[in-house]
Design a protein around this motif. Structure first.
Motif, PDB file in Angstrom:
ATOM      1  N   THR A  80      -7.748  14.570 -16.306  1.00 63.52           N
ATOM      2  CA  THR A  80      -6.834  13.599 -16.905  1.00 63.52           C
ATOM      3  C   THR A  80      -7.109  13.493 -18.402  1.00 63.52           C
ATOM      4  O   THR A  80      -6.209  13.287 -19.200  1.00 63.52           O
ATOM      5  CB  THR A  80      -6.998  12.228 -16.226  1.00 63.52           C
ATOM      6  N   ASN A  81      -8.378  13.627 -18.805  1.00 64.24           N
ATOM      7  CA  ASN A  81      -8.749  13.820 -20.202  1.00 64.24           C
ATOM      8  C   ASN A  81      -9.570  15.097 -20.272  1.00 64.24           C
ATOM      9  O   ASN A  81      -9.987  15.633 -19.245  1.00 64.24           O
ATOM     10  CB  ASN A  81      -9.563  12.631 -20.730  1.00 64.24           C
ATOM     11  N   ALA A  82      -9.812  15.577 -21.484  1.00 60.17           N
ATOM     12  CA  ALA A  82     -10.633  16.779 -21.645  1.00 60.17           C
ATOM     13  C   ALA A  82     -11.949  16.387 -22.303  1.00 60.17           C
ATOM     14  O   ALA A  82     -11.950  15.810 -23.387  1.00 60.17           O
ATOM     15  CB  ALA A  82      -9.899  17.808 -22.489  1.00 60.17           C
ATOM     16  N   GLU A  83     -13.053  16.676 -21.621  1.00 62.53           N
ATOM     17  CA  GLU A  83     -14.373  16.434 -22.194  1.00 62.53           C
ATOM     18  C   GLU A  83     -14.966  17.772 -22.615  1.00 62.53           C
ATOM     19  O   GLU A  83     -14.866  18.758 -21.881  1.00 62.53           O
ATOM     20  CB  GLU A  83     -15.304  15.754 -21.182  1.00 62.53           C
ATOM     21  N   VAL A  84     -15.554  17.786 -23.790  1.00 63.24           N
ATOM     22  CA  VAL A  84     -16.127  19.013 -24.340  1.00 63.24           C
ATOM     23  C   VAL A  84     -17.570  18.735 -24.741  1.00 63.24           C
ATOM     24  O   VAL A  84     -17.854  17.721 -25.389  1.00 63.24           O
ATOM     25  CB  VAL A  84     -15.327  19.502 -25.571  1.00 63.24           C
ATOM     26  N   VAL A  85     -18.485  19.640 -24.364  1.00 59.39           N
ATOM     27  CA  VAL A  85     -19.902  19.491 -24.688  1.00 59.39           C
ATOM     28  C   VAL A  85     -20.443  20.827 -25.170  1.00 59.39           C
ATOM     29  O   VAL A  85     -20.120  21.878 -24.618  1.00 59.39           O
ATOM     30  CB  VAL A  85     -20.722  19.035 -23.455  1.00 59.39           C
ATOM     31  N   ILE A  86     -21.248  20.771 -26.224  1.00 58.80           N
ATOM     32  CA  ILE A  86     -22.035  21.933 -26.649  1.00 58.80           C
ATOM     33  C   ILE A  86     -23.500  21.517 -26.561  1.00 58.80           C
ATOM     34  O   ILE A  86     -23.871  20.415 -26.982  1.00 58.80           O
ATOM     35  CB  ILE A  86     -21.697  22.365 -28.087  1.00 58.80           C
ATOM     36  N   GLY A  87     -24.357  22.398 -26.018  1.00 55.76           N
ATOM     37  CA  GLY A  87     -25.768  22.027 -25.957  1.00 55.76           C
ATOM     38  C   GLY A  87     -26.610  23.001 -25.171  1.00 55.76           C
ATOM     39  O   GLY A  87     -26.116  23.991 -24.615  1.00 55.76           O
ATOM     40  N   ASN A 109       0.823  -1.216   0.000  1.00 56.38           N
ATOM     41  CA  ASN A 109       0.000   0.000   0.000  1.00 56.38           C
ATOM     42  C   ASN A 109       0.855   1.263   0.000  1.00 56.38           C
ATOM     43  O   ASN A 109       0.525   2.266   0.623  1.00 56.38           O
ATOM     44  CB  ASN A 109      -0.956   0.009   1.194  1.00 56.38           C
ATOM     45  N   ILE A 110       1.982   1.212  -0.725  1.00 55.17           N
ATOM     46  CA  ILE A 110       2.878   2.349  -0.863  1.00 55.17           C
ATOM     47  C   ILE A 110       2.755   2.866  -2.289  1.00 55.17           C
ATOM     48  O   ILE A 110       2.916   2.110  -3.250  1.00 55.17           O
ATOM     49  CB  ILE A 110       4.344   1.955  -0.561  1.00 55.17           C
ATOM     50  N   GLY A 111       2.460   4.137  -2.434  1.00 60.35           N
ATOM     51  CA  GLY A 111       2.204   4.700  -3.755  1.00 60.35           C
ATOM     52  C   GLY A 111       3.469   5.116  -4.477  1.00 60.35           C
ATOM     53  O   GLY A 111       4.215   5.971  -4.012  1.00 60.35           O
ATOM     54  N   ILE A 112       3.723   4.487  -5.622  1.00 59.54           N
ATOM     55  CA  ILE A 112       4.793   4.893  -6.532  1.00 59.54           C
ATOM     56  C   ILE A 112       4.135   5.258  -7.853  1.00 59.54           C
ATOM     57  O   ILE A 112       3.289   4.514  -8.359  1.00 59.54           O
ATOM     58  CB  ILE A 112       5.825   3.767  -6.754  1.00 59.54           C
ATOM     59  N   ARG A 113       4.505   6.388  -8.437  1.00 59.98           N
ATOM     60  CA  ARG A 113       3.906   6.806  -9.699  1.00 59.98           C
ATOM     61  C   ARG A 113       4.149   5.759 -10.778  1.00 59.98           C
ATOM     62  O   ARG A 113       5.237   5.195 -10.894  1.00 59.98           O
ATOM     63  CB  ARG A 113       4.481   8.148 -10.165  1.00 59.98           C
ATOM     64  N   SER A 114       3.111   5.510 -11.577  1.00 62.30           N
ATOM     65  CA  SER A 114       3.217   4.531 -12.661  1.00 62.30           C
ATOM     66  C   SER A 114       2.269   4.954 -13.770  1.00 62.30           C
ATOM     67  O   SER A 114       1.218   4.358 -13.967  1.00 62.30           O
ATOM     68  CB  SER A 114       2.856   3.130 -12.151  1.00 62.30           C
ATOM     69  N   VAL A 115       2.654   5.987 -14.487  1.00 60.57           N
ATOM     70  CA  VAL A 115       1.787   6.544 -15.517  1.00 60.57           C
ATOM     71  C   VAL A 115       1.449   5.499 -16.575  1.00 60.57           C
ATOM     72  O   VAL A 115       0.317   5.385 -17.024  1.00 60.57           O
ATOM     73  CB  VAL A 115       2.460   7.775 -16.176  1.00 60.57           C
ATOM     74  N   ASP A 170      -3.142   6.083 -16.255  1.00 58.74           N
ATOM     75  CA  ASP A 170      -4.107   6.316 -17.320  1.00 58.74           C
ATOM     76  C   ASP A 170      -5.139   5.195 -17.343  1.00 58.74           C
ATOM     77  O   ASP A 170      -4.927   4.104 -16.812  1.00 58.74           O
ATOM     78  CB  ASP A 170      -3.406   6.420 -18.681  1.00 58.74           C
ATOM     79  N   ILE A 171      -6.263   5.462 -17.970  1.00 67.94           N
ATOM     80  CA  ILE A 171      -7.387   4.535 -17.989  1.00 67.94           C
ATOM     81  C   ILE A 171      -7.042   3.242 -18.702  1.00 67.94           C
ATOM     82  O   ILE A 171      -7.376   2.146 -18.240  1.00 67.94           O
ATOM     83  CB  ILE A 171      -8.601   5.220 -18.658  1.00 67.94           C
ATOM     84  N   VAL A 172      -6.371   3.348 -19.846  1.00 65.44           N
ATOM     85  CA  VAL A 172      -6.082   2.157 -20.651  1.00 65.44           C
ATOM     86  C   VAL A 172      -5.218   1.165 -19.870  1.00 65.44           C
ATOM     87  O   VAL A 172      -5.439  -0.050 -19.926  1.00 65.44           O
ATOM     88  CB  VAL A 172      -5.401   2.548 -21.983  1.00 65.44           C
TER      89      VAL A 172
END
Length: 616
Positions: A352-359, A34-40, A217-219
């Motif tokens: 983390t991502n960019a979401e764009v909406v028009i409406g 339970n030790i956090g190391i960055r792992s992009v 990242d999500i993937v």
């Protein structure tokens, strides 16, 4: 009998010693401890963000020798994801490789609402009412006994009924119960404790999403979930954080966790799948074909997923409307009030991502831009998340070219986060240090500009100033990666406007949402061509709209209906499948971008002279 060979791994910063199977990677050992190391990159040896210092028995084989220098290897640095423990080892995690203390966004600008709790209240006055209760609703035997006891001793009781499951959650003698709103972000998790009678947001707490240990990242996370066991591991990582935050809030405010009857959750589509334990692989099976996502919410009970509240509590997970348009975007829309507007407005959620909406009102068109990796530090020499020690804003002295910067936590800097990079590239461009293609002018004589291992670079903070003992710089390669990410965001906005036959002059309202957006300097974002100019628009920052959506759907039946209507009425564009994407995307590689998107700044930018010429 054969025994599995084990070794001792010691993490001195945390005073944690664990036994690990010989051949395990340091990253795997850290996860289990339970030790956090960055792992992009999710442990593939591609990002270089998991550098640790080791002493002892380690086998280290690099896939890409450019990620870590010979000098660093000579000092004992390895990549935690590629370093296998073959003997007893001591591991030190430098600050830039830790999750760190984050600057997490819990602020949200909520609209005024009429509180309409979701759960129905039924008053029980006698045995006849108890019989009706057990006949019309699902109710546990212990709750029947509880109702009988209250009626006998107090003369009445109140049953709280979950209308989605047609089931009794609990029986009490008073009419007050609590709710919890959860924003499950890719990077962070935010939890708000709510009084569902008064509508008060009692308090908010936040923490990193522990899934980051499996990939930032999500993937990477979806790729990790190759079987049911690993999927449950990822789901548990999220639930554990939510439970810990709920426990902290309840302890702080003297609230009984068993009095929490409603939990609303919002997250992007991948985080939604991983939270409820649904197989997420459909989201990444093919990016050449669109994915059909059901616009229906997940309706669960707390006991279904291990939430540490009342076991019968209603868990309402906001609906998604596309492969990458999730409940977080639905939350943004209802928090900003797009569903109530008469004319089209633009909403941008940069995280983390960019979401764009028009409406407006009954129609919404949305898409997602893969902007996050660079803005979260991946692919950037000194890139870090918005943690303590990150440079979050930059201004360059036009006379000396020395950088003035602000650091999160007011400590020595360890790197640069997304908002800092946006400022930095904008300042370099405005001051004539880089040209419209992001290249350094070669004839500038300054102690802050030099040739480095990756070409020309600008020194933001010297080794003496930094908290790492190394210079903090931005390279031409970094600038290219920032431009790549910003071009993706701008392309998404431009494509949506073209689809709806709108130009920058016709947009009257722009809403900026999300953690990154909250700290973004809009002038800098326009200067580098990330967000177009909107000369006639009012720009509003609503903060964490995902949390806002979870709060609103906890407190109001009307907003539950609004969320479901928005999800049904949102059309999703797969940006990478759009025939105009490459044209719009490539246009952004000449700063700031297309003249039609930057009518004022485009002309002014053409008048910028190289810094060396300005001095003459």
């Amino acid at each position: 009998m054969e025994y599995e060979a084990t070794v001792n791994v010691f993490f001195p910063q945390f005073n944690i010693a664990v036994k690990a199977s010989k051949g395990s990677t340091i990253l795997d050992v850290a996860r289990k401890a339970n030790i956090g190391i960055r792992s992009v990159c999710g442990g593939k040896g591609l990002c270089g963000k998991c550098k640790v210092l080791v002493k002892g028995g380690v086998e280290h084989r690099l896939a890409d020798k450019s990620i870590i220098s010979d000098e660093e290897i000579g000092k004992g640095y390895v990549l935690a994801c590629l370093a296998k423990v073959v003997g007893d080892v001591e591991v030190f995690i430098p600050s830039e490789s830790q999750f760190g203390k984050a600057k997490l966004l819990s602020y949200v600008n909520l609209p005024k609402i009429e509180v309409e709790p979701i759960l129905n209240r039924i008053t029980i006055s006698d045995y006849f009412d108890i019989v009706k209760l057990s006949s019309f609703y699902r109710v546990d035997d212990d709750l029947i006994r509880k109702a009988e006891d209250f009626v006998e001793r107090r003369g009445k009781a109140i049953a709280f009924v979950d209308p989605f499951h047609n089931a009794v959650v609990d029986v009490k003698e008073s009419g007050v119960y609590y709710g919890v709103a959860v924003d499950v972000g890719t990077t962070k998790i935010v939890v708000a404790l709510l009084n569902t009678q008064s509508g008060e947001v009692i308090d908010v707490e936040s923490e990193f999403n522990k899934q980051m240990m499996y990939g930032e990242d999500i993937v990477s996370r979806i790729s990790y979930a190759t079987n049911d066991e690993k999927l449950k591991e990822l789901q548990k990582a999220v639930v554990d954080v939510v439970n810990a935050l709920v426990n902290d809030l309840c302890r702080k405010h003297g609230v009984d966790k068993k009095s929490i009857y409603h939990v609303s959750v919002a997250g992007n589509t991948a985080m939604t799948y991983l939270f409820v334990g649904a197989n997420p692989h459909v989201l990444i099976q093919s990016f050449k074909q669109p994915v059909k996502i059901s616009p229906k919410p997940y309706i669960l009970r707390a006991s279904d997923i291990g939430l540490d509240v009342n076991r019968n509590a209603l868990v309402y997970v906001l609906p998604c409307s596309g492969r990458f348009l999730g409940g977080d975007v639905v939350g943004d829309i209802i928090t900003a009030g797009l569903h109530l507007m008469d004319e089209p407005a633009l909403l941008i959620d940069i995280g983390t991502n960019a979401e764009v909406v028009i409406g407006c009102r009954n129609w919404f068109l949305g898409t997602t831009a893969p902007a996050g990796p660079a803005f979260e530090g991946w692919g950037l020499r000194c890139g870090v998340r918005a943690v303590q020690g990150a440079i979050e804003s930059v201004e360059i002295d036009s006379n000396t070219l020395k950088a003035r910067y602000r650091v999160i936590g007011n400590v020595k800097p360890i790197g640069i986060c997304g908002s800092g990079y946006i400022d930095l590239v904008a300042q370099l461009f405005i001051n004539g240090v880089i040209d419209a293609q992001g290249k350094f002018y070669r004839d500038i004589e300054s102690p802050y500009i030099r040739r480095g291992p990756d070409g020309y670079e600008y020194v933001v903070a010297s080794a003496e100033e930094s908290g790492t003992g190394r210079d903090i710089v931005i390279t031409e390669k970094d600038i290219y990666n920032v431009i790549d990410s910003k071009s993706s965001v701008c392309a998404a906005i431009s494509i949506l406007m073209k689809r709806m036959h709108l130009d920058v002059h016709k947009i009257k309202h722009v809403f900026i949402c999300g953690a990154f957006g909250r700290y973004l300097n809009i002038d800098s974002a326009i200067a580098i061509g990330m967000i177009p100019e909107f000369p006639n628009a009012e720009i509003s920052f609503i903060g964490n709209g995902s949390l806002g959506g979870a709060i609103l759907t906890t407190l109001s039946k009307s907003y539950v209906q609004a969320a479901e209507n928005v999800a049904k009425n949102t059309a999703s564009i797969e940006l990478m499948l759009d025939p105009n994407f490459m044209e719009e995307y490539e246009a952004g590689f000449i700063l700031p971008g297309k003249q039609e998107l930057f009518p004022i700044w485009w002309r002014k930018s053409k008048e910028i002279k190289p810094w060396s010429h300005m001095r003459k």
